[in-house]
Scaffold this motif. Structure first.
Motif, mmCIF file in Angstrom:
data_model
loop_
_atom_site.group_PDB
_atom_site.id
_atom_site.type_symbol
_atom_site.label_atom_id
_atom_site.label_comp_id
_atom_site.label_asym_id
_atom_site.label_seq_id
_atom_site.Cartn_x
_atom_site.Cartn_y
_atom_site.Cartn_z
ATOM 1 N N GLY A 143 47.329 65.072 -39.212
ATOM 2 C CA GLY A 143 48.050 65.643 -38.084
ATOM 3 C C GLY A 143 48.960 64.637 -37.408
ATOM 4 O O GLY A 143 50.067 64.971 -36.967
ATOM 5 N N GLN A 146 52.006 64.118 -39.505
ATOM 6 C CA GLN A 146 52.916 65.246 -39.336
ATOM 7 C C GLN A 146 53.771 65.065 -38.076
ATOM 8 O O GLN A 146 54.968 65.355 -38.069
ATOM 9 N N LEU A 167 52.446 72.374 -41.981
ATOM 10 C CA LEU A 167 51.016 72.332 -41.660
ATOM 11 C C LEU A 167 50.125 72.613 -42.864
ATOM 12 O O LEU A 167 48.903 72.589 -42.735
ATOM 13 N N LEU A 170 47.104 70.300 -43.924
ATOM 14 C CA LEU A 170 46.028 70.036 -42.968
ATOM 15 C C LEU A 170 44.853 70.966 -43.220
ATOM 16 O O LEU A 170 45.023 72.088 -43.696
ATOM 17 N N ARG A 175 44.763 72.371 -38.612
ATOM 18 C CA ARG A 175 45.944 73.234 -38.659
ATOM 19 C C ARG A 175 46.030 74.105 -37.403
ATOM 20 O O ARG A 175 47.105 74.318 -36.857
ATOM 21 N N ALA A 178 47.203 71.810 -34.623
ATOM 22 C CA ALA A 178 48.607 71.463 -34.821
ATOM 23 C C ALA A 178 49.514 72.646 -34.505
ATOM 24 O O ALA A 178 50.611 72.477 -33.960
ATOM 25 N N ARG A 179 49.070 73.842 -34.828
ATOM 26 C CA ARG A 179 49.855 75.037 -34.540
ATOM 27 C C ARG A 179 50.013 75.227 -33.028
ATOM 28 O O ARG A 179 51.113 75.539 -32.547
ATOM 29 N N GLU A 202 50.502 81.503 -38.689
ATOM 30 C CA GLU A 202 51.559 80.616 -38.200
ATOM 31 C C GLU A 202 52.788 81.421 -37.821
ATOM 32 O O GLU A 202 53.387 81.215 -36.760
#
Length: 364
Positions: A143, A146, A167, A170, A175, A178-179, A202
């Motif tokens: 992450g 990213q 993503l 991950l 994920r 991160a989203r 997503e």
């Protein structure tokens, strides 16, 4: 920031047409997701915008700049386009620190040393990576890598941002985090963005609009709610979320409603936004959250009750996923409690289902 206009974009690889006459207008500051299965043309479209692939036909403009025009023979190479591209693999230099990775695009653009440091630290603060400026990529989590890749793209102030499944490398929990972080960041940046993914969650959670692609063409464009609640065809309905398909025959139709007969003779009534011809074959689509276990007694005025056979029960944490057989169609129902018997009375709403002409492939 700038608007992106794609007109009649076509890209072929040998005898395969990967992108087939795609047209799309992305407004200034809009976040648009290209969504679809592998091979649908979404990454090829992104690569054409970035200049990594030269298209065979069409036109691409960003603001008042023409990136590509097949008819006029215009093709700007990637370095001449003000695009920020974040790859799936992050593509960080392993021998460079976080700071050096992020400053690299500014060094290439001959930005002064003072401005380079200021801009790098600003963007690292933006992505919450300033404390890690001296670390190397192998010392970071997926992450964090990213975020560094995104910072390296944002540091030179691109006109548009292109994200190619950033993503997907991950794990599930990372994920999700991160989203959420990316959703917050997009609100702050308000940067024209094209996001490519095959992950429907997503797409639904991040996008202003979603472009569903299938076989190199656009199947539907709309807001996340439009795509989910009003899919244009069975492919979109099946790809976005979980959908149950029931093949049926139209036994009667009047005043925006249709009476449907299933292959086992059971009947249900649905609100039919699309005209239904008596005697024709159709497919009715329901989301799992629309269906319920019917209480004892006759059906209420809002729905129909059908007898189904339970084929499976799976506990998925807080809920049970129940597999059902209804007139040969395989359905999935989510319930709080597992059905005690192998025969279940299923309630289906009159309103909410979507009627498609013919027998959909997903239901066949």
């Amino acid at each position: 920031m700038a608007e992106l206009v794609i007109e009649g974009l076509t890209k072929r690889f040998g005898g395969v047409t990967a992108v087939d006459d795609v047209s799309l207008h992305v407004a200034d500051g809009e976040f648009v997701t290209l969504l679809g299965p592998s091979g649908c043309g979404k990454s090829t479209t992104l690569a054409a915008v970035a200049g990594l692939d030269r298209a065979d036909g069409g036109r691409i403009t960003v603001g008042d700049r023409v990136y590509f025009d097949a008819a006029r023979g215009i093709y700007l190479p990637p370095e001449a386009r003000s695009c920020g591209l974040v790859f799936q693999s992050y593509a960080l230099w392993p021998h460079m620190t976080v700071f050096d990775n992020v400053v690299f695009p500014l060094t290439l653009r001959k930005v002064s040393a003072a401005d380079r440091r200021r801009r790098v630290m600003e963007v690292l603060e933006l992505v919450e990576m300033a404390p890690y400026a001296a670390r190397y990529p192998h010392e970071l989590s997926g992450g964090q890598q990213q975020r560094v890749a995104l910072a390296r793209t944002l540091v030179y102030h691109p006109a548009i941002l292109l994200l190619d499944e950033p993503l997907s490398n991950l794990d599930a929990k990372l994920r999700d985090r991160a989203r959420a972080w990316l959703a917050e960041l997009r609100t702050r940046l308000h940067l024209t963005t094209i996001y490519v993914t095959h992950d429907q969650i997503e797409a639904l959670s991040l996008s202003d609009r979603i472009v569903v692609m299938n076989g190199g063409r656009i199947a539907q464009i709309g807001t996340p709610q439009d795509i989910y609640e009003r899919p244009a065809d069975p492919f979109v309905a099946d790809f976005i979320g979980t959908t149950n398909f029931l093949p049926a025959r139209v036994a009667g139709a009047s005043a925006g409603r249709a009476q449907l007969e299933l292959d086992d003779g059971q009947r249900l009534e649905v609100v039919a936004a699309r005209p239904a011809e008596v005697g024709s074959r159709v497919t009715i689509a329901f989301r799992p959250e629309q269906m319920h276990v019917a209480p004892p007694g006759p059906a209420d005025a809002a729905g129909s009750v059908l007898n189904t056979r339970v084929t499976s029960r799976s506990y998925v944490g807080g809920n049970w996923q129940v597999g059902l057989d209804l007139a040969g169609a395989v359905l999935r129902l989510e319930t709080r409690q597992p059905p005690p018997e192998d025969v279940l009375r299923l309630w289906l709403p009159h309103a909410g289902g979507i009627l498609f002409r013919g027998v959909a492939d997903a239901a066949a």
